[in-house]
Design an enzyme around this catalytic site. Structure first.
Site, short mmCIF file in Angstrom:
data_model
loop_
_atom_site.label_atom_id
_atom_site.label_comp_id
_atom_site.label_asym_id
_atom_site.label_seq_id
_atom_site.Cartn_x
_atom_site.Cartn_y
_atom_site.Cartn_z
N GLU A 131 -10.08 5.26 -14.97
CA GLU A 131 -8.88 6.10 -14.79
C GLU A 131 -7.82 5.70 -15.81
O GLU A 131 -7.62 4.49 -16.01
CB GLU A 131 -8.33 5.95 -13.38
CG GLU A 131 -9.25 6.52 -12.31
CD GLU A 131 -8.64 6.46 -10.90
OE1 GLU A 131 -7.44 6.14 -10.76
OE2 GLU A 131 -9.38 6.72 -9.95
N HIS B 174 -6.45 11.27 -8.91
CA HIS B 174 -5.99 10.20 -8.00
C HIS B 174 -4.65 10.58 -7.34
O HIS B 174 -3.66 9.87 -7.47
CB HIS B 174 -5.85 8.87 -8.76
CG HIS B 174 -5.91 7.69 -7.83
ND1 HIS B 174 -6.49 6.49 -8.16
CD2 HIS B 174 -5.47 7.53 -6.56
CE1 HIS B 174 -6.39 5.65 -7.15
NE2 HIS B 174 -5.78 6.26 -6.16
N1 LIG Z 1 -6.99 8.42 -3.37
C1 LIG Z 1 -5.85 7.92 -2.95
O1 LIG Z 1 -4.79 8.41 -3.32
C2 LIG Z 1 -5.86 6.77 -1.96
C3 LIG Z 1 -4.72 6.54 -1.19
C4 LIG Z 1 -4.76 5.52 -0.26
C5 LIG Z 1 -5.88 4.73 -0.12
N2 LIG Z 1 -6.96 4.94 -0.90
C6 LIG Z 1 -8.18 4.11 -0.76
O2 LIG Z 1 -8.65 4.24 0.57
C7 LIG Z 1 -9.14 2.98 1.00
C8 LIG Z 1 -9.06 2.90 2.52
O3 LIG Z 1 -7.69 2.84 2.91
P1 LIG Z 1 -7.28 2.46 4.41
O4 LIG Z 1 -5.79 2.45 4.45
O5 LIG Z 1 -8.02 3.30 5.38
O6 LIG Z 1 -7.80 0.97 4.47
P2 LIG Z 1 -8.17 0.11 5.75
O7 LIG Z 1 -8.13 -1.31 5.30
O8 LIG Z 1 -7.34 0.52 6.93
O9 LIG Z 1 -9.69 0.54 6.05
C9 LIG Z 1 -10.76 0.18 5.25
C10 LIG Z 1 -11.96 0.03 6.17
O10 LIG Z 1 -13.11 -0.17 5.34
C11 LIG Z 1 -13.97 -1.06 6.04
N3 LIG Z 1 -14.91 -1.67 5.11
C12 LIG Z 1 -14.71 -2.69 4.24
N4 LIG Z 1 -15.86 -2.95 3.55
C13 LIG Z 1 -16.77 -2.08 4.01
C14 LIG Z 1 -18.14 -1.84 3.70
N5 LIG Z 1 -18.79 -2.58 2.79
N6 LIG Z 1 -18.79 -0.86 4.35
C15 LIG Z 1 -18.15 -0.09 5.28
N7 LIG Z 1 -16.87 -0.29 5.66
C16 LIG Z 1 -16.19 -1.26 5.01
C17 LIG Z 1 -13.03 -2.07 6.67
O11 LIG Z 1 -13.65 -2.74 7.76
C18 LIG Z 1 -11.88 -1.16 7.12
O12 LIG Z 1 -12.03 -0.74 8.47
C19 LIG Z 1 -8.23 1.96 0.29
O13 LIG Z 1 -8.88 0.72 0.11
C20 LIG Z 1 -7.93 2.63 -1.02
O14 LIG Z 1 -8.84 2.15 -1.98
C21 LIG Z 1 -6.97 5.95 -1.82
#
Ligand SMILES: NC(=O)c1ccc[n+]([C@@H]2O[C@H](COP(=O)([O-])OP(=O)(O)OC[C@H]3O[C@@H](n4cnc5c(N)ncnc54)[C@H](O)[C@@H]3O)[C@@H](O)[C@H]2O)c1
Length: 311
Positions: free
Chosen positions: A263, A284
């Site tokens: 990115e 993104h």
């Molecule tokens: N595109 C965007 O604009 C945007 C915005 C916000 C977040 N995000 C991404 O979304 C992701 C999730 O955000 P969130 O706030 O829900 O995070 P969060 O920490 O609340 O949830 C992440 C979940 O993933 C699980 N996890 C970790 N490793 C794993 C694996 N190997 N297999 C399956 N599950 C697994 C964890 O147990 C947790 O429950 C963030 O890490 C970020 O990278 C992207």
């Protein structure tokens, strides 16, 4: 001094950081040499997901006490190195969950229905009804990879639309209360079973060694013909080339990619998507709306102000 190297809500800076010396320059992210100079005087640094907070930048950050992240993924921050230097790292947890959840539901409905790209044809007098018979979201099965905060917001909305919901999250024990949501049950499934049964697979995991390449060609091959993949988590979790190939082959019925291994996506890398049907690419932006920008900015200025005031 507080250095802000990427865009944020300016009213939050004016009111929330009143009394602090602030250098707000959203172009600093693209001028790493200049950032490395000013970081020497910074007590705090506020970034989105593009500023790489690691290595030489941390070496130059002699006074840095806190990093505010305008979002949640921390893969652009060397958290271990920050910890070793006693630099606190503050993600804006929860502040953009709704934006991402709405993105997932909206792209799923758009891709299933397939009817909304015909404005020019309709205006020109063509009447392509047979070609635009799409699918409903009601009754479809949503497979969530990761069942954290954003996945749960997504599931709540999907349940209201009549979807059945499953999730794969090995870090949540099957007996955890979290699987019993007030708006309906969520089935905890192993990854392969989830992929084989879902009509819509949506990713909500952080980028880690374990999740890197999780949805590759082999994983896609397990999915039902016509299924959708939505990645609003992190690039690198999904093999973008394998998605494009599966769409062209007609195995996948659609995909939405908001995040990419590289990115910003370059035209060179983006050429792998040329001519790919039923694909939505966004830069993104799933977590960024007018509303979430304000929420994320306020959570971050509150975190930074509290940290510097207590220090
Ligand atoms: N595109 C965007 O604009 C945007 C915005 C916000 C977040 N995000 C991404 O979304 C992701 C999730 O955000 P969130 O706030 O829900 O995070 P969060 O920490 O609340 O949830 C992440 C979940 O993933 C699980 N996890 C970790 N490793 C794993 C694996 N190997 N297999 C399956 N599950 C697994 C964890 O147990 C947790 O429950 C963030 O890490 C970020 O990278 C992207």
């Amino acid at each position: 001094m507080i250095v802000i190297s990427e865009f944020m809500d300016e009213e939050a800076i004016r009111s929330g950081l009143d009394g602090f010396e602030v250098l707000y320059d959203p172009s600093l992210v693209d001028r790493p040499d200049d950032l490395a100079v000013v970081i020497g005087q910074a007590d705090a640094l506020i970034v989105r997901n593009r500023t790489q907070v690691r290595g030489a930048l941390l070496d130059a950050a002699r006074n840095l006490k806190a990093v505010g992240r305008l979002g949640v993924g921390l893969d652009n921050i060397d958290v271990a190195a920050c910890k070793a230097r006693r630099i606190a790292v503050y993600p804006a947890s929860g502040a953009n969950d709704v934006s991402v959840a709405e993105y997932v539901i909206a792209t799923a409905m758009l891709l299933l229905r397939g009817a909304y790209g015909a404005s020019a044809e309709v205006a020109s007098g063509a009447w392509p009804r047979n070609a635009l018979i799409g699918r409903e979201i009601a009754g479809k099965r949503l497979g969530l990879v990761g069942f954290g905060a954003i996945a749960r917001e997504t599931a709540k909305r999907a349940a209201a639309l009549g979807m059945t919901i499953a999730a794969y999250d090995p870090y949540l024990p099957p007996s955890a209360e979290i699987w019993k949501q007030p708006w309906g049950p969520v089935e905890a499934q192993p990854l392969n079973a989830l992929l084989a049964q879902a009509d819509v697979v949506s990713l909500h995991v952080p980028l880690t060694d374990e999740t890197h390449g999780l949805i590759d060609g082999n994983a896609i091959a397990l999915m039902k013909k016509g299924a959708l993949v939505i990645n609003a988590a992190r690039g690198g979790v999904v093999d973008e080339g394998a998605i494009a190939a599966a769409l062209r082959a007609g195995h996948l019925g659609g995909a939405a990619l908001d995040v990419f291994a590289e990115e910003p996506l370059t035209a060179d890398h983006g050429s792998i998507f040329a001519g790919t049907p039923n694909l939505i690419l966004t830069p993104h932006i799933a977590g960024v709306t007018a509303e979430s920008n304000v929420r994320v900015s306020w959570v971050t200025v509150d975190n930074i102000r509290r940290h510097l005031t207590a220090a």
